[in-house]
Design an enzyme around this catalytic site. Sequence first.
Site, mmCIF file in Angstrom:
data_model
loop_
_atom_site.group_PDB
_atom_site.id
_atom_site.type_symbol
_atom_site.label_atom_id
_atom_site.label_comp_id
_atom_site.label_asym_id
_atom_site.label_seq_id
_atom_site.Cartn_x
_atom_site.Cartn_y
_atom_site.Cartn_z
ATOM 1 N N HIS A 22 -13.256 15.457 20.286
ATOM 2 C CA HIS A 22 -14.608 14.737 19.643
ATOM 3 C C HIS A 22 -15.620 14.553 20.469
ATOM 4 C CE1 HIS A 22 -17.017 12.049 17.466
ATOM 5 N NE2 HIS A 22 -16.652 11.125 18.204
ATOM 6 N N ASN B 47 -23.329 13.126 18.590
ATOM 7 C CA ASN B 47 -21.994 12.708 18.043
ATOM 8 C C ASN B 47 -22.206 12.946 16.505
ATOM 9 O OD1 ASN B 47 -19.870 11.469 16.755
ATOM 10 N ND2 ASN B 47 -20.072 9.738 18.415
ATOM 11 N N CYS C 3 -14.602 8.820 13.554
ATOM 12 C CA CYS C 3 -14.840 9.846 14.510
ATOM 13 C C CYS C 3 -13.304 10.555 14.466
ATOM 14 C CB CYS C 3 -15.488 9.601 15.799
ATOM 15 S SG CYS C 3 -17.039 9.017 15.631
HETATM 16 C C1 LIG Z 1 -23.338 3.838 24.981
HETATM 17 C C2 LIG Z 1 -23.426 4.308 26.117
HETATM 18 C C3 LIG Z 1 -23.913 5.732 26.372
HETATM 19 C C4 LIG Z 1 -24.188 3.508 27.063
HETATM 20 O O1 LIG Z 1 -24.219 3.793 28.497
HETATM 21 P P1 LIG Z 1 -23.872 2.591 29.619
HETATM 22 O O2 LIG Z 1 -23.988 3.492 30.758
HETATM 23 O O3 LIG Z 1 -22.494 1.833 29.049
HETATM 24 O O4 LIG Z 1 -25.267 1.877 29.350
HETATM 25 P P2 LIG Z 1 -25.439 0.200 29.263
HETATM 26 O O5 LIG Z 1 -24.932 -0.139 27.823
HETATM 27 O O6 LIG Z 1 -24.800 -0.326 30.543
HETATM 28 O O7 LIG Z 1 -27.002 -0.016 29.344
HETATM 29 C C5 LIG Z 1 -27.366 0.071 30.454
HETATM 30 C C6 LIG Z 1 -28.900 0.101 30.368
HETATM 31 O O8 LIG Z 1 -29.595 1.111 29.648
HETATM 32 C C7 LIG Z 1 -30.314 0.430 28.634
HETATM 33 N N1 LIG Z 1 -30.528 1.512 27.616
HETATM 34 C C8 LIG Z 1 -29.314 1.457 26.501
HETATM 35 N N2 LIG Z 1 -29.767 2.471 25.646
HETATM 36 C C9 LIG Z 1 -30.942 3.039 26.339
HETATM 37 C C10 LIG Z 1 -31.675 4.108 25.780
HETATM 38 N N3 LIG Z 1 -31.408 5.026 24.701
HETATM 39 N N4 LIG Z 1 -32.566 4.566 26.586
HETATM 40 C C11 LIG Z 1 -32.972 3.778 27.569
HETATM 41 N N5 LIG Z 1 -32.295 2.841 28.014
HETATM 42 C C12 LIG Z 1 -31.286 2.263 27.239
HETATM 43 C C13 LIG Z 1 -29.702 -0.739 28.216
HETATM 44 O O9 LIG Z 1 -30.478 -1.644 27.603
HETATM 45 C C14 LIG Z 1 -29.284 -1.382 29.734
HETATM 46 O O10 LIG Z 1 -30.283 -1.861 30.259
HETATM 47 P P3 LIG Z 1 -30.551 -3.281 31.193
HETATM 48 O O11 LIG Z 1 -29.343 -2.923 32.228
HETATM 49 O O12 LIG Z 1 -31.792 -3.593 31.568
HETATM 50 O O13 LIG Z 1 -29.682 -4.200 29.996
HETATM 51 C C15 LIG Z 1 -22.039 4.354 26.759
HETATM 52 O O14 LIG Z 1 -21.774 3.059 26.774
HETATM 53 C C16 LIG Z 1 -20.901 5.195 25.878
HETATM 54 O O15 LIG Z 1 -21.187 6.638 25.953
HETATM 55 N N6 LIG Z 1 -20.117 4.530 25.214
HETATM 56 C C17 LIG Z 1 -19.270 5.202 24.188
HETATM 57 C C18 LIG Z 1 -19.941 5.724 23.005
HETATM 58 C C19 LIG Z 1 -19.043 6.563 22.118
HETATM 59 O O16 LIG Z 1 -18.506 7.545 22.669
HETATM 60 N N7 LIG Z 1 -18.932 6.274 21.005
HETATM 61 C C20 LIG Z 1 -18.552 6.968 20.051
HETATM 62 C C21 LIG Z 1 -16.976 6.766 19.860
HETATM 63 S S1 LIG Z 1 -16.439 7.646 18.561
#
Ligand SMILES: CC(C)(COP(=O)(O)OP(=O)(O)OC[C@H]1O[C@@H](n2cnc3c(N)ncnc32)[C@H](O)[C@@H]1OP(=O)(O)O)[C@@H](O)C(=O)NCCC(=O)NCCS
Length: 328
Positions: A255, A285, A122
């Site tokens: 980004h 993304n 990215c």
């Molecule tokens: C991926 C991201 C959106 C997840 O958000 P989060 O707030 O950290 O969520 P979590 O991973 O803690 O998951 C929370 C809950 O949602 C659930 N969950 C995950 N994906 C889900 C989806 N698509 N739909 C519904 N629930 C979902 C998980 O299973 C978890 O459930 P649990 O609490 O029962 O275990 C976040 O971590 C993020 O944006 N990270 C950076 C990603 C990024 O920018 N990547 C590219 C970099 S170049």
Amino acid sequence: MSLYSKIIGTGSYLPPRRVTNQALAEELAAKGVETSDEWIVSRSGISARHYADPDMQSSDLAVEAAKRALDMAKLAPNDIDLIILATSTPDFFGGFPSTACVVQRKLGITNECAAVDVQAVCSGFVYAVSTADNFIKAGSHKNVLVIGAEVFSRIIDFNDRTTCVLFGDGAGAVVMTASNEPGVLATRLHANGNYGDILCGPGRISNGAIEGNAFMYMDGQAVFKLAVGLLDKVANEALQQAKMDASEIDWIVPHQANIRIMQGTAKKLGLGMDKMIVTVDQHGNTSAASIPLALDTGVRDGRIKPGQNVMMEGVGGGFTWGAVLARM
Ligand SMILES: CC(C)(COP(=O)(O)OP(=O)(O)OC[C@H]1O[C@@H](n2cnc3c(N)ncnc32)[C@H](O)[C@@H]1OP(=O)(O)O)[C@@H](O)C(=O)NCCC(=O)NCCS
């Protein structure tokens, strides 16, 4: 030798198939994967993304974006003397021939110009722009076509709801040329291979098959934590290099991974969200394509104007990160 490289054309292309969160949630539900529009919007800011049809490769998206950028720059394909293409989803396994070489052929460029792919996931576009800037300032190349193009839908696991809802396909391009007027004002690039395993394509090719996980892997929380700490820092480094203050930034073109990360960066730079070009809601993304897609959106809708200062920044697998400060 020229003092600067300057962006003189932007272009972008999204494959026609647009999939809303609702439609994606319904598709995923059919195979037992549970998600919702509400979850995706609240955690990422994404409402829709585009997917390329199976016969469409990164080079096809890249060519469309490149044509639009060349058109704006008022240059013909054969005026280009270097193509740098950032992608993590090259047309061919192993990345060869490079997607940049495929694009050269598809654009009908016959001047045998240099063409190469860069891989910084990215952060690929800021790496590519920085590379182009240095080639131009060194005097070896005059007109450089810089492209970010991805078909990320090919490497996401649609059974993994934590990643599959976040990514999309698309391409963006800029034409950079040698100029005595500013231009790219500063570039800063970084990498730390110790964080390689939090965002990666962990599979390996052996004996004609993929060993291990054939899809991308992301530890979302680890990536989130790292990203929020790095982005304003690298933007400040670029400002320092250009001897400028954040208040002189007209537009942040980050980004487009997650609206919460983007909001955090704007806040840390002391700038409002009205200074940020946001396309993550409509594109998801698109990895290396996301910055040039957002830049072209801002240029073409008239928000980004000639003479304005634009801060482009991003993080990606590797772990890599970087910033480009450019006067348009
Ligand atoms: C991926 C991201 C959106 C997840 O958000 P989060 O707030 O950290 O969520 P979590 O991973 O803690 O998951 C929370 C809950 O949602 C659930 N969950 C995950 N994906 C889900 C989806 N698509 N739909 C519904 N629930 C979902 C998980 O299973 C978890 O459930 P649990 O609490 O029962 O275990 C976040 O971590 C993020 O944006 N990270 C950076 C990603 C990024 O920018 N990547 C590219 C970099 S170049």
